[in-house]
Design an enzyme around this catalytic site. Sequence first.
Site, PDB file in Angstrom:
ATOM      1  N   ALA A 309       0.821  -1.207   0.000  1.00  0.00           N
ATOM      2  CA  ALA A 309       0.000   0.000   0.000  1.00  0.00           C
ATOM      3  C   ALA A 309       0.853   1.254   0.000  1.00  0.00           C
ATOM      4  O   ALA A 309       1.979   1.270   0.504  1.00  0.00           O
ATOM      5  CB  ALA A 309      -0.926   0.006   1.218  1.00  0.00           C
ATOM      6  N   THR A 359       7.226   4.085   5.713  1.00  0.00           N
ATOM      7  CA  THR A 359       6.813   5.471   5.517  1.00  0.00           C
ATOM      8  C   THR A 359       7.401   6.333   6.629  1.00  0.00           C
ATOM      9  O   THR A 359       8.097   5.844   7.518  1.00  0.00           O
ATOM     10  CB  THR A 359       5.278   5.603   5.554  1.00  0.00           C
ATOM     11  OG1 THR A 359       4.821   5.495   6.915  1.00  0.00           O
ATOM     12  CG2 THR A 359       4.611   4.516   4.719  1.00  0.00           C
ATOM     13  N   ALA A 415      20.290   3.126   9.947  1.00  0.00           N
ATOM     14  CA  ALA A 415      19.897   2.334   8.771  1.00  0.00           C
ATOM     15  C   ALA A 415      20.092   0.845   9.065  1.00  0.00           C
ATOM     16  O   ALA A 415      19.444   0.303   9.949  1.00  0.00           O
ATOM     17  CB  ALA A 415      20.662   2.785   7.535  1.00  0.00           C
ATOM     18  N   LEU A 417      22.807  -0.638  10.305  1.00  0.00           N
ATOM     19  CA  LEU A 417      23.804  -0.957  11.332  1.00  0.00           C
ATOM     20  C   LEU A 417      23.141  -1.622  12.544  1.00  0.00           C
ATOM     21  O   LEU A 417      22.059  -1.209  12.964  1.00  0.00           O
ATOM     22  CB  LEU A 417      24.532   0.310  11.784  1.00  0.00           C
ATOM     23  CG  LEU A 417      25.406   1.006  10.743  1.00  0.00           C
ATOM     24  CD1 LEU A 417      25.991   2.293  11.324  1.00  0.00           C
ATOM     25  CD2 LEU A 417      26.524   0.085  10.275  1.00  0.00           C
ATOM     26  N   ASP A 482      15.497  14.854  13.404  1.00  0.00           N
ATOM     27  CA  ASP A 482      15.739  13.442  13.124  1.00  0.00           C
ATOM     28  C   ASP A 482      16.756  12.856  14.101  1.00  0.00           C
ATOM     29  O   ASP A 482      16.586  11.741  14.601  1.00  0.00           O
ATOM     30  CB  ASP A 482      16.226  13.289  11.681  1.00  0.00           C
ATOM     31  CG  ASP A 482      16.283  11.835  11.240  1.00  0.00           C
ATOM     32  OD1 ASP A 482      15.242  11.162  11.292  1.00  0.00           O
ATOM     33  OD2 ASP A 482      17.374  11.381  10.864  1.00  0.00           O
ATOM     34  N   LYS A 486      16.395   9.917  17.075  1.00  0.00           N
ATOM     35  CA  LYS A 486      17.286   8.755  17.167  1.00  0.00           C
ATOM     36  C   LYS A 486      17.925   8.645  18.545  1.00  0.00           C
ATOM     37  O   LYS A 486      18.032   7.544  19.107  1.00  0.00           O
ATOM     38  CB  LYS A 486      18.361   8.850  16.083  1.00  0.00           C
ATOM     39  CG  LYS A 486      17.817   8.691  14.670  1.00  0.00           C
ATOM     40  CD  LYS A 486      18.899   8.908  13.621  1.00  0.00           C
ATOM     41  CE  LYS A 486      18.343   8.731  12.210  1.00  0.00           C
ATOM     42  NZ  LYS A 486      19.363   8.965  11.167  1.00  0.00           N
ATOM     43  N   GLY A 600      20.697   5.758   3.032  1.00  0.00           N
ATOM     44  CA  GLY A 600      20.594   5.139   1.713  1.00  0.00           C
ATOM     45  C   GLY A 600      19.504   4.092   1.695  1.00  0.00           C
ATOM     46  O   GLY A 600      19.308   3.346   2.661  1.00  0.00           O
TER      47      GLY A 600
END
Length: 618
Positions: A309, A359, A415, A417, A482, A486, A600
């Site tokens: 979706a 998303t 990502a 890691l 961001d 984290k 990435g």
Amino acid sequence: MTTNLGRGGSDYTASILAAELGADELEIWTDVDGFMTADPRVIPTAYTIDSLTYSEAMDLCNFGAKVIYPPTIYPVCVKNIPIRIKNTFHPDAKGSTIRQDVPPSAQPIRGISSIKETSMVTVSGLSMVGVIGVNRRIFTTLANEGISVFMVAQTSSETSTSICMTEADARRACNALDREFANEIADGAMYPAQLDNGLATVAVVGERMKHTPGIAGRLFGVLGRNGISVIALAQGALETNLSFVIDRKQLRKALNVIHDSCFLSTYQELNLFVCGTGTVGGSLLRQIASQRKRLMDERGLKINLVGVASSHKAAFNDEGIDPATYGEAMEAGGPGGAERLRREILDMNIFNSVFVDCTASPEIAALYPTLLEHNVSVVAANKIAASSSYENYARLKQTARERGVKFLFETNVGAGLPIINTINDLINSGDRILCIEAVLSGTLNYVFNTLSAEVPLSRAVRMAQQNGYSEPDPRIDLSGQDVVRKLVILARESGYHVEADDIEKDLFVPDNILGGTLDTFWDRLPSLDAQFETDRQRLAHEQKRWRFVAEWRNGKGRVGLREIPLGHPFYDLAGSNNIILLTTERYREYPMLIQGYGAGADVTAAGVFADIMSVANI
């Protein structure tokens, strides 16, 4: 007197003749290949059972496997004459053989059978405790009414006895039992018979279940993790048949999950709903398409994409969607959106379900509580839920634990890691995180590594966006939001109670540039280029480099731009890489260092894929 033998008369006649003649074997030709591990109409991967014992065949027949007429088994069983089941329409098929000396099966369970139309009548009352003859009265009453019972469950306290039968007999059974115990009911010593309709009965059958520890535990564990409640159960001392009653709506799901988890299936199956088909989601689907066959061949894992979706389009199919052509399915599948996604997942009610969120949507993250409560595991690249209020974060973790499912979000930080998993391993083994120092924004690291006399700040930010390192709106990265998210996630996973507002922020882009529309931001950003170039030249002369650092120390967190000197582990951090230093009670003198690609689509998708594998436990 001439009579009609009724259903199965030809099978029964053949069995009697075989027994009287002392035949070497009885062949029954029918319209199926033999006994199956489960109903192939419900479980397409069900396969023919080569051989099974007389008792296994009888149990499967009594619970819905209409391969042969059950009384057929007895005459040849007492003479130890094998029965071979063959398919009239498929004579070359090997079929199934029923005999006494059957080689042990590779698995403890031989097959699964079920009765879809089940009603349960419960007789209960405190006066039943220790009273001799109550069950005799129950079963005599039912026998006098000509009512057949196929399962009985009684509590050890003797306060209730539950009897399973067909729905056609259930109301008549209640009326008869209420008449039989009318005096006790009038005195309040017993209650009127309770009738529960809309149920199904499942029987798990296998001679190797006998004296094999853990079968029931494994069975009920996997049912519980899939949100299937057992209403009543029965197992005799022979331990060859474990029968239980569930809600009829859960029957298909229960049969599939038992067949899958008890190694009756060739593959373990995992059913994925993937939300988000952008850079990360698209890369994930390509990776699944390329790795699917290898996982089936080498790991025995079959990944089924049953839903995909976006905010505008979606496709759902419980038989599977080809991950290589998901776009075509979405075009023909109808509208997307969070509400349809929620409704389809709950209505499909598929076993071993995993929801994968690729998303950055708050609306999608808001679905997690409902999905976890319905025993759907959640794998999230979306950071919003894990960095939301601590109360919501803790509730999601607690719900996952209570439901026996997974809530995984390794890619929220670094990502692909293994940062969060490493912290969890340290904490779970008794270590304590004392300090976290990290460069966690692949976007900002890329920007500061790209700055040069020829590439000013505004151009470096644009390049980060074009190369897929930044969010579509790079202000999320430049504002430090961001990185704050984290750091909050890492601190929470390290055992600290922290909110995003508790993190001190030392930002390098003024609010007047970050505010307004995205177009306004791009227009204003070049005004910072000259000052950044001046400062960059100074840093180069001093052999220093900029790094946007997140730090958790002494129970407090801060993020900000720091000047890193030559020789520091952060100094040579290349490209969009991330790096994290963990100082713990065990790693106090020499902190643990984790470093690698931190941004990435491909590496993030690979991290999501790894979380999916963790759900599968392979």
